[in-house]
Design a protein around this motif. Structure first.
Motif, PDB file in Angstrom:
ATOM      1  N   SER A 102       0.820  -1.219   0.000  1.00 32.89           N
ATOM      2  CA  SER A 102       0.000   0.000   0.000  1.00 32.89           C
ATOM      3  C   SER A 102       0.850   1.263   0.000  1.00 32.89           C
ATOM      4  CB  SER A 102      -0.931   0.005   1.209  1.00 32.89           C
ATOM      5  OG  SER A 102      -0.199   0.180   2.416  1.00 32.89           O
ATOM      6  N   TYR A 103       2.110   1.140   0.403  1.00 33.96           N
ATOM      7  CA  TYR A 103       2.969   2.320   0.441  1.00 33.96           C
ATOM      8  C   TYR A 103       3.311   2.826  -0.953  1.00 33.96           C
ATOM      9  CZ  TYR A 103       3.714   3.631   5.216  1.00 33.96           C
ATOM     10  OH  TYR A 103       3.526   4.145   6.473  1.00 33.96           O
ATOM     11  N   GLY A 104       3.102   2.004  -1.968  1.00 30.73           N
ATOM     12  CA  GLY A 104       3.266   2.499  -3.330  1.00 30.73           C
ATOM     13  C   GLY A 104       2.287   3.620  -3.621  1.00 30.73           C
ATOM     14  N   THR A 105       1.044   3.424  -3.198  1.00 29.90           N
ATOM     15  CA  THR A 105       0.012   4.462  -3.380  1.00 29.90           C
ATOM     16  C   THR A 105       0.281   5.660  -2.484  1.00 29.90           C
ATOM     17  OG1 THR A 105      -1.618   2.762  -3.920  1.00 29.90           O
ATOM     18  CG2 THR A 105      -2.466   4.921  -3.265  1.00 29.90           C
ATOM     19  N   VAL A 106       0.691   5.403  -1.250  1.00 29.92           N
ATOM     20  CA  VAL A 106       0.980   6.493  -0.307  1.00 29.92           C
ATOM     21  C   VAL A 106       2.084   7.390  -0.857  1.00 29.92           C
ATOM     22  CG1 VAL A 106       1.860   7.048   1.988  1.00 29.92           C
ATOM     23  CG2 VAL A 106       0.222   5.179   1.702  1.00 29.92           C
ATOM     24  N   VAL A 107       3.167   6.775  -1.336  1.00 35.27           N
ATOM     25  CA  VAL A 107       4.293   7.545  -1.881  1.00 35.27           C
ATOM     26  C   VAL A 107       3.864   8.336  -3.105  1.00 35.27           C
ATOM     27  CG1 VAL A 107       6.513   7.310  -3.055  1.00 35.27           C
ATOM     28  CG2 VAL A 107       6.094   6.064  -0.936  1.00 35.27           C
ATOM     29  N   LYS A 108       3.022   7.737  -3.944  1.00 35.40           N
ATOM     30  CA  LYS A 108       2.536   8.442  -5.141  1.00 35.40           C
ATOM     31  C   LYS A 108       1.782   9.713  -4.758  1.00 35.40           C
ATOM     32  CE  LYS A 108      -0.269   7.769  -9.292  1.00 35.40           C
ATOM     33  NZ  LYS A 108      -1.137   6.816 -10.038  1.00 35.40           N
ATOM     34  N   LEU A 109       0.929   9.618  -3.742  1.00 32.67           N
ATOM     35  CA  LEU A 109       0.169  10.790  -3.286  1.00 32.67           C
ATOM     36  C   LEU A 109       1.096  11.863  -2.722  1.00 32.67           C
ATOM     37  CD1 LEU A 109      -2.863   9.007  -1.570  1.00 32.67           C
ATOM     38  CD2 LEU A 109      -2.848  10.216  -3.778  1.00 32.67           C
ATOM     39  N   LYS A 110       2.120  11.452  -1.991  1.00 34.33           N
ATOM     40  CA  LYS A 110       3.050  12.429  -1.417  1.00 34.33           C
ATOM     41  C   LYS A 110       3.871  13.117  -2.506  1.00 34.33           C
ATOM     42  CE  LYS A 110       1.333  11.375   2.365  1.00 34.33           C
ATOM     43  NZ  LYS A 110       0.209  12.247   2.813  1.00 34.33           N
ATOM     44  N   ARG A 111       4.174  12.376  -3.557  1.00 33.89           N
ATOM     45  CA  ARG A 111       4.895  12.997  -4.672  1.00 33.89           C
ATOM     46  C   ARG A 111       4.020  14.034  -5.380  1.00 33.89           C
ATOM     47  NH1 ARG A 111       9.754  11.294  -5.627  1.00 33.89           N
ATOM     48  NH2 ARG A 111      10.448   9.179  -5.128  1.00 33.89           N
ATOM     49  N   GLU A 112       2.730  13.770  -5.449  1.00 36.54           N
ATOM     50  CA  GLU A 112       1.812  14.750  -6.048  1.00 36.54           C
ATOM     51  C   GLU A 112       1.752  16.018  -5.195  1.00 36.54           C
ATOM     52  OE1 GLU A 112      -1.880  12.733  -6.524  1.00 36.54           O
ATOM     53  OE2 GLU A 112      -1.188  11.506  -8.211  1.00 36.54           O
ATOM     54  N   ASP A 113       1.719  15.832  -3.873  1.00 31.01           N
ATOM     55  CA  ASP A 113       1.750  17.008  -2.984  1.00 31.01           C
ATOM     56  C   ASP A 113       3.051  17.784  -3.181  1.00 31.01           C
ATOM     57  OD1 ASP A 113      -0.685  16.245  -1.943  1.00 31.01           O
ATOM     58  OD2 ASP A 113       0.181  15.194  -0.217  1.00 31.01           O
ATOM     59  N   LEU A 114       4.132  17.051  -3.325  1.00 34.19           N
ATOM     60  CA  LEU A 114       5.431  17.692  -3.521  1.00 34.19           C
ATOM     61  C   LEU A 114       5.477  18.447  -4.848  1.00 34.19           C
ATOM     62  CD1 LEU A 114       8.305  18.072  -2.414  1.00 34.19           C
ATOM     63  CD2 LEU A 114       8.945  15.945  -3.572  1.00 34.19           C
ATOM     64  N   LYS A 115       4.898  17.864  -5.885  1.00 39.43           N
ATOM     65  CA  LYS A 115       4.870  18.530  -7.190  1.00 39.43           C
ATOM     66  C   LYS A 115       4.075  19.828  -7.126  1.00 39.43           C
ATOM     67  CE  LYS A 115       5.422  14.481 -10.167  1.00 39.43           C
ATOM     68  NZ  LYS A 115       4.753  13.607 -11.174  1.00 39.43           N
ATOM     69  N   ALA A 116       2.962  19.805  -6.381  1.00 35.20           N
ATOM     70  CA  ALA A 116       2.160  21.021  -6.249  1.00 35.20           C
ATOM     71  C   ALA A 116       2.967  22.121  -5.572  1.00 35.20           C
ATOM     72  CB  ALA A 116       0.890  20.725  -5.449  1.00 35.20           C
ATOM     73  N   THR A 117       3.719  21.752  -4.558  1.00 30.33           N
ATOM     74  CA  THR A 117       4.560  22.735  -3.865  1.00 30.33           C
ATOM     75  C   THR A 117       5.670  23.237  -4.773  1.00 30.33           C
ATOM     76  OG1 THR A 117       4.105  21.672  -1.731  1.00 30.33           O
ATOM     77  CG2 THR A 117       6.039  23.109  -1.854  1.00 30.33           C
ATOM     78  N   GLN A 118       6.285  22.345  -5.512  1.00 30.75           N
ATOM     79  CA  GLN A 118       7.358  22.743  -6.420  1.00 30.75           C
ATOM     80  C   GLN A 118       6.838  23.648  -7.535  1.00 30.75           C
ATOM     81  OE1 GLN A 118       8.736  18.757  -7.346  1.00 30.75           O
ATOM     82  NE2 GLN A 118      10.591  19.034  -6.116  1.00 30.75           N
ATOM     83  N   ALA A 119       5.612  23.366  -7.994  1.00 30.75           N
ATOM     84  CA  ALA A 119       5.017  24.222  -9.026  1.00 30.75           C
ATOM     85  C   ALA A 119       4.804  25.638  -8.492  1.00 30.75           C
ATOM     86  CB  ALA A 119       3.697  23.632  -9.502  1.00 30.75           C
ATOM     87  N   ALA A 120       4.342  25.754  -7.253  1.00 33.45           N
ATOM     88  CA  ALA A 120       4.154  27.069  -6.630  1.00 33.45           C
ATOM     89  C   ALA A 120       5.494  27.783  -6.471  1.00 33.45           C
ATOM     90  CB  ALA A 120       3.463  26.912  -5.275  1.00 33.45           C
ATOM     91  N   ARG A 121       6.538  27.043  -6.132  1.00 36.69           N
ATOM     92  CA  ARG A 121       7.872  27.633  -5.997  1.00 36.69           C
ATOM     93  C   ARG A 121       8.382  28.124  -7.353  1.00 36.69           C
ATOM     94  NH1 ARG A 121      10.152  24.678  -1.672  1.00 36.69           N
ATOM     95  NH2 ARG A 121       8.690  24.812   0.074  1.00 36.69           N
ATOM     96  N   THR A 122       8.101  27.328  -8.379  1.00 37.28           N
ATOM     97  CA  THR A 122       8.535  27.716  -9.731  1.00 37.28           C
ATOM     98  C   THR A 122       7.844  28.996 -10.178  1.00 37.28           C
ATOM     99  OG1 THR A 122       8.933  25.396 -10.320  1.00 37.28           O
ATOM    100  CG2 THR A 122       8.676  26.954 -12.134  1.00 37.28           C
ATOM    101  N   ARG A 123       6.538  29.095  -9.897  1.00 34.00           N
ATOM    102  CA  ARG A 123       5.807  30.326 -10.248  1.00 34.00           C
ATOM    103  C   ARG A 123       6.375  31.526  -9.503  1.00 34.00           C
ATOM    104  NH1 ARG A 123       1.379  26.759  -9.989  1.00 34.00           N
ATOM    105  NH2 ARG A 123       0.906  27.425  -7.853  1.00 34.00           N
ATOM    106  N   GLU A 124       6.724  31.326  -8.247  1.00 29.23           N
ATOM    107  CA  GLU A 124       7.316  32.398  -7.464  1.00 29.23           C
ATOM    108  C   GLU A 124       8.646  32.853  -8.075  1.00 29.23           C
ATOM    109  OE1 GLU A 124       8.688  33.282  -2.818  1.00 29.23           O
ATOM    110  OE2 GLU A 124       8.854  31.269  -3.669  1.00 29.23           O
ATOM    111  N   ALA A 125       9.468  31.873  -8.469  1.00 26.74           N
ATOM    112  CA  ALA A 125      10.769  32.209  -9.057  1.00 26.74           C
ATOM    113  C   ALA A 125      10.599  32.953 -10.384  1.00 26.74           C
ATOM    114  CB  ALA A 125      11.580  30.932  -9.256  1.00 26.74           C
TER     115      ALA A 125
END
Length: 257
Positions: A102-125
Motif C-alpha cells: 500500500s505504500y506504493g500508493t501512499v508515496v505516489k500521493l506524497k509525490r503529487e503534494d510535492l509537485k504542487a509545492t514545487q510548481a508554486a515555488r517555480t511560479r514564485e521564481a
C-alpha cells in the motif's frame, strides 16, 4: 535579483522532503519484495512437506503393525504442521505484504503534494525574474513594476501556503510511517511466534509417536510371519474335522433307520 532567504530555506526543505519520500519508496519496495520471497519459500516448504506426509503414509502401509501405527501418527502430526504453515502464509500476506504494498500508493500521493509545492515555488521564481527584468527595462514605469510586485507577492503567498501544507502532510506521513513499521514488523514476529509455538507442540507429539514404536513386538512378528496363517489353517482343519464328524453322524443315523 537573488532569491530571498525564506525561498532558499523552502527549497532546501523541499529537497529534504523529496529525499525522504524517495528513501521510503526504495526501502519499502525492497522490504516488500523480500518478505514476498520469504512467504513464497514458506509456501514451497509447505508443498514439499505435503509430499513427505504422503510418502510416509504410503510407506507405513507396507510395514508391520506397530511401526505402521507410529508412522501413520507421525504423518498426521506432520500434516497438521502444514495446516499451521498455510495459516502462517496467509497471515503474512495479509498483515505484512499487503500493508507494504500500500505504500506504493501512499508515496505516489506524497509525490503529487510535492509537485504542487514545487510548481508554486517555480511560479514564485518566475515572477521574481519577471519583476527584475521589468525594473531593468522600465525603471520609471511604476504601474507595471507595482503590478509585477503584486503578482510576485501572490506567488510568494501561494508558495508559502503550499509549503506549510506540505510540511503538515509530511509530518503526518513520517508519524504514520513509524507507526506502520512498528505494526508490520510486530505482526511478522507475532505470526512467526504463533506458528513456531504450535509447531513445537506438534513436533513433540510426532517425536513421541515415532519413539513409542515397539520394535520388539514388530520384530517378533517379522521373525514368525507364518504363525497367523498357521492358526487360520488349524482353524480351517478343525472346521473340516467337524464337518467330517457331522457327516459320520448322518451316516450312523441313516444306518439306524
Amino acid at each position: 535579483m537573488s532569491r530571498t532567504p525564506d525561498a532558499r530555506a523552502r527549497d532546501s526543505q523541499t529537497r529534504q522532503i523529496q529525499d525522504n519520500i524517495t528513501n521510503v519508496e526504495k526501502h519499502f519496495g525492497e522490504l516488500c519484495q523480500l518478505f514476498a520471497a520469504y512467504v513464497r519459500k514458506t509456501a514451497r516448504l509447505r508443498d514439499k512437506a505435503d509430499l513427505l506426509v504422503r510418502e510416509v503414509s504410503l510407506y507405513a502401509d507396507t510395514e508391520t503393525p506397530h511401526l505402521k501405527n507410529g508412522l501413520k501418527h507421525f504423518a498426521d502430526q506432520l500434516a497438521k504442521i502444514q495446516d499451521y504453515r498455510q495459516a502462517e502464509v496467509e497471515r503474512l500476506e495479509a498483515k505484512v505484504i499487503e500493508p507494504l504494498k500500500s505504500y506504493g500508493t501512499v508515496v505516489k500521493l506524497k509525490r503529487e503534494d510535492l509537485k504542487a509545492t514545487q510548481a508554486a515555488r517555480t511560479r514564485e521564481a518566475k515572477q521574481m525574474q519577471q519583476l527584475e527584468r521589468m525594473r531593468q527595462r522600465n525603471p520609471s514605469d511604476r504601474q507595471i513594476i507595482s503590478q509585477a510586485e503584486s503578482e510576485l507577492q501572490r506567488a510568494t503567498m501561494d508558495a508559502t501556503r503550499t509549503t506549510r501544507q506540505l510540511e503538515e502532510t509530511i509530518d503526518e506521513f513520517e508519524k504514520q510511517k513509524i507507526r506502520d513499521i512498528k505494526k508490520i514488523f510486530g505482526e511478522f514476529v507475532t505470526v512467526e511466534m504463533t506458528f513456531h509455538a504450535k509447531a513445537l507442540e506438534v513436533y513433540t507429539n510426532a517425536y513421541q509417536h515415532i519413539q513409542n514404536v515397539d520394535e520388539e513386538k514388530d520384530l517378533e512378528q517379522q521373525r514368525t510371519p507364518s504363525r497367523p496363517r498357521k492358526r487360520e489353517d488349524d482353524e480351517a482343519e478343525d472346521d473340516d474335522e467337524e464337518d467330517d464328524d457331522d457327516d459320520d453322524l448322518e451316516d450312523v443315523t441313516d444306518e439306524d433307520d
